[in-house]
Scaffold this active site. Structure first.
Site, PDB file in Angstrom:
ATOM      1  N   ASP A 211      -9.604  -9.534   8.636  1.00  0.00           N
ATOM      2  CA  ASP A 211     -11.458  -9.223   7.867  1.00  0.00           C
ATOM      3  C   ASP A 211     -11.137 -11.194   8.178  1.00  0.00           C
ATOM      4  OD1 ASP A 211     -11.292  -6.282   7.271  1.00  0.00           O
ATOM      5  OD2 ASP A 211     -12.297  -6.834   5.817  1.00  0.00           O
TER       6      ASP A 211
ATOM      7  N   ASP B  96       0.150 -18.053   3.409  1.00  0.00           N
ATOM      8  CA  ASP B  96      -0.618 -18.975   2.619  1.00  0.00           C
ATOM      9  C   ASP B  96      -1.110 -19.475   3.919  1.00  0.00           C
ATOM     10  OD1 ASP B  96       1.262 -20.059   2.589  1.00  0.00           O
ATOM     11  OD2 ASP B  96       1.273 -20.767   0.338  1.00  0.00           O
TER      12      ASP B  96
ATOM     13  N   ASP C 291      -4.232  -5.946   6.387  1.00  0.00           N
ATOM     14  CA  ASP C 291      -5.586  -6.145   5.549  1.00  0.00           C
ATOM     15  C   ASP C 291      -6.532  -7.181   5.280  1.00  0.00           C
ATOM     16  OD1 ASP C 291      -7.820  -4.346   4.615  1.00  0.00           O
ATOM     17  OD2 ASP C 291      -6.995  -3.886   2.723  1.00  0.00           O
TER      18      ASP C 291
ATOM     19  N   LYS D 198       5.817 -13.798   2.993  1.00  0.00           N
ATOM     20  CA  LYS D 198       5.862 -14.868   1.784  1.00  0.00           C
ATOM     21  C   LYS D 198       7.781 -15.176   1.392  1.00  0.00           C
ATOM     22  CE  LYS D 198       3.791 -17.711  -0.928  1.00  0.00           C
ATOM     23  NZ  LYS D 198       3.031 -18.490  -0.672  1.00  0.00           N
TER      24      LYS D 198
ATOM     25  N   TYR E 106       0.974  -1.418  -0.044  1.00  0.00           N
ATOM     26  CA  TYR E 106      -0.112  -0.462   0.275  1.00  0.00           C
ATOM     27  C   TYR E 106       0.673   1.366  -0.192  1.00  0.00           C
ATOM     28  CZ  TYR E 106      -3.936  -3.161   0.909  1.00  0.00           C
ATOM     29  OH  TYR E 106      -5.299  -4.222   0.867  1.00  0.00           O
TER      30      TYR E 106
HETATM   31  C1  IPM Z   1      -8.567  -0.329   6.552  1.00  0.00           C
HETATM   32  C2  IPM Z   1      -9.781  -0.596   5.165  1.00  0.00           C
HETATM   33  C3  IPM Z   1      -8.788   1.441   4.310  1.00  0.00           C
HETATM   34  C4  IPM Z   1      -7.261  -0.242   4.033  1.00  0.00           C
HETATM   35  C5  IPM Z   1      -9.683   0.878   2.868  1.00  0.00           C
HETATM   36  C6  IPM Z   1     -10.597   1.202   3.175  1.00  0.00           C
HETATM   37  C7  IPM Z   1      -8.748   2.219   2.587  1.00  0.00           C
HETATM   38  O1  IPM Z   1      -9.813  -1.818   4.414  1.00  0.00           O
HETATM   39  O2  IPM Z   1      -9.158  -0.187   7.258  1.00  0.00           O
HETATM   40  O3  IPM Z   1      -8.540  -1.784   6.716  1.00  0.00           O
HETATM   41  O4  IPM Z   1      -7.420  -0.675   2.796  1.00  0.00           O
HETATM   42  O5  IPM Z   1      -6.758  -0.012   4.603  1.00  0.00           O
HETATM   43 MN    MN Z   2     -10.049  -4.007   5.065  1.00  0.00          MN
END
Ligand code: IPM
Ligand code: MN
Length: 357
Positions: free
Chosen positions: A254, A226, A250, A194, A143
């Site tokens: 999730d 992985d 990220d 990785k 990022y």
């Molecule tokens: C997060 C989100 C953000 C990120 C997005 C909304 C830009 O996914 O906080 O995890 O990519 O970090």
């Molecule tokens: Mn996110």
């Protein structure tokens, strides 16, 4: 953070959609614990997000950013509205990139914890078996290319560059080991990378191993991403603290969220050496705004993370215990999609009642 301090200035960004209602519910919970533990939280609200963009042409007006810089901590609701976009098509109200890179908030800390009576996507898991924290590098990795990707003049190719720096890796890895000490659970840090394929990750792992030498009391292990994705589903109970690059963090946070009831119970801390902000990780859910049905739990958990950062660890623990008790007694009930069965007020009041019990 100074533990002797007893008055804190908190910059509040209520945000868009359901932001204002869940943040105000969370502030009520925070005020309650502050009054029990004899300290003062001065909340000062600042406009930022899609609404601010519509009003001022800037999602983060200078006055708001100044207020954030002057505060002891920043408490942020979800920002962004799907229909409010920049000319390039991206959402105008999303602040993540500006606050994280702008304030050099290099840690993205996301606790993943299963509470009693919460429906997990994993069968037969009990509270206590899923309790780990993601330490995601928040300013570089893939990022680092945010807004900087290259599109070939032909328009037929695009690249983004993954950046791993020594300084960036040393500080995030150090934070992960310190966090393992603070948590004092399994005292294990898992480096997720990785490195079997990519040079950048081999560098990340090498630095992880160097830093690990300074923490003989904490177990250091390494895992490919992985394999980690699989293990987080099959044996989540083996994890304590994970440390990884921005994109991997990220995705895996999730994945972790799904195992503990979803985004309705997930909060994130964005922490640097000088500033920090705390947020629910879900979005602004504009369709729910104003209905009183939004679940404030993630915002309340974000408030707990903020108290930890401010050095008020006992107060943060009280909030966590109150939430746990409310789930146990079923005064808060989560639906399988992570939303609350009861409304915003009822959830906040249940927690406030537990705190005062
Ligand atoms: C997060 C989100 C953000 C990120 C997005 C909304 C830009 O996914 O906080 O995890 O990519 O970090
Ligand atoms: Mn996110």
């Amino acid at each position: 953070m100074n533990q002797e301090k007893s008055v804190y200035t908190i910059a509040v960004i209520p945000g868009d959609g359901i932001g204002p209602e869940i943040i105000s519910a969370a502030c009520a919970v925070l005020q309650q614990v502050a009054s029990i533990d004899n300290f003062t939280l001065n909340f000062i609200s600042y406009e930022a997000g899609a609404g601010a963009y519509q009003k001022y042409g800037n999602a983060l007006p200078a006055e708001s950013l100044d207020g954030c810089r002057q505060a002891d901590a920043i408490f942020k609701g979800p920002t962004g509205l799907p229909e409010v976009r920049l000319p390039d098509g991206t959402e105008a109200g999303v602040l993540g990139g500006r606050l994280r890179n702008g304030l050099d908030l290099y840690v993205n800390l996301r606790p993943i914890k299963l509470y009693p009576n919460v429906p997990s996507a994993l069968a037969n898991r009990q509270p206590g078996e899923i309790d780990w924290v993601m330490v995601r590098e928040n300013t570089e990795g893939l990022y680092a290319s945010r807004g900087n990707g290259v599109v070939a003049t032909s328009g037929q190719a695009a690249t983004d560059t993954l950046m791993i720096t020594r300084l960036g890796t040393e500080r995030i890895v150090r934070y992960a080991f310190e966090e393992a000490r603070r948590r004092n659970h399994k005292k294990r840090v898992t480096c997720v990378d990785k490195s079997n394929v990519l040079r950048s990750f081999a560098f990340f792992r090498q630095i992880f191993k160097e830093i690990a030498q300074n923490y003989p009391d904490v177990e250091a292990e390494t895992m490919y991403v992985d394999a980690a994705a699989q293990a987080l589903v099959l044996e989540p109970d083996r994890f304590d603290v994970l440390v990884t690059e921005n994109l991997f963090g990220d995705i895996l946070s999730d994945l972790g969220g799904a195992t503990v009831g979803g985004i309705g119970v997930c909060a994130g801390a964005n922490i640097g050496d000088h500033y920090a902000y705390f947020e629910p990780i879900h979005g602004s859910a504009p369709r729910l705004a104003g209905t009183g049905r939004a679940n404030p739990l993630a915002a309340i958990l974000a408030g707990g993370l903020m108290l930890n950062y401010l050095g008020r660890r006992d107060s943060a623990a009280k909030i966590e215990q109150a939430i746990e008790q409310a789930f146990r007694q079923k005064t808060i009930i989560l639906k399988p999609d992570g939303s609350a069965e009861t409304g915003t007020q009822v959830v906040a009041e249940a927690i406030i009642k537990q705190l005062s019990a």
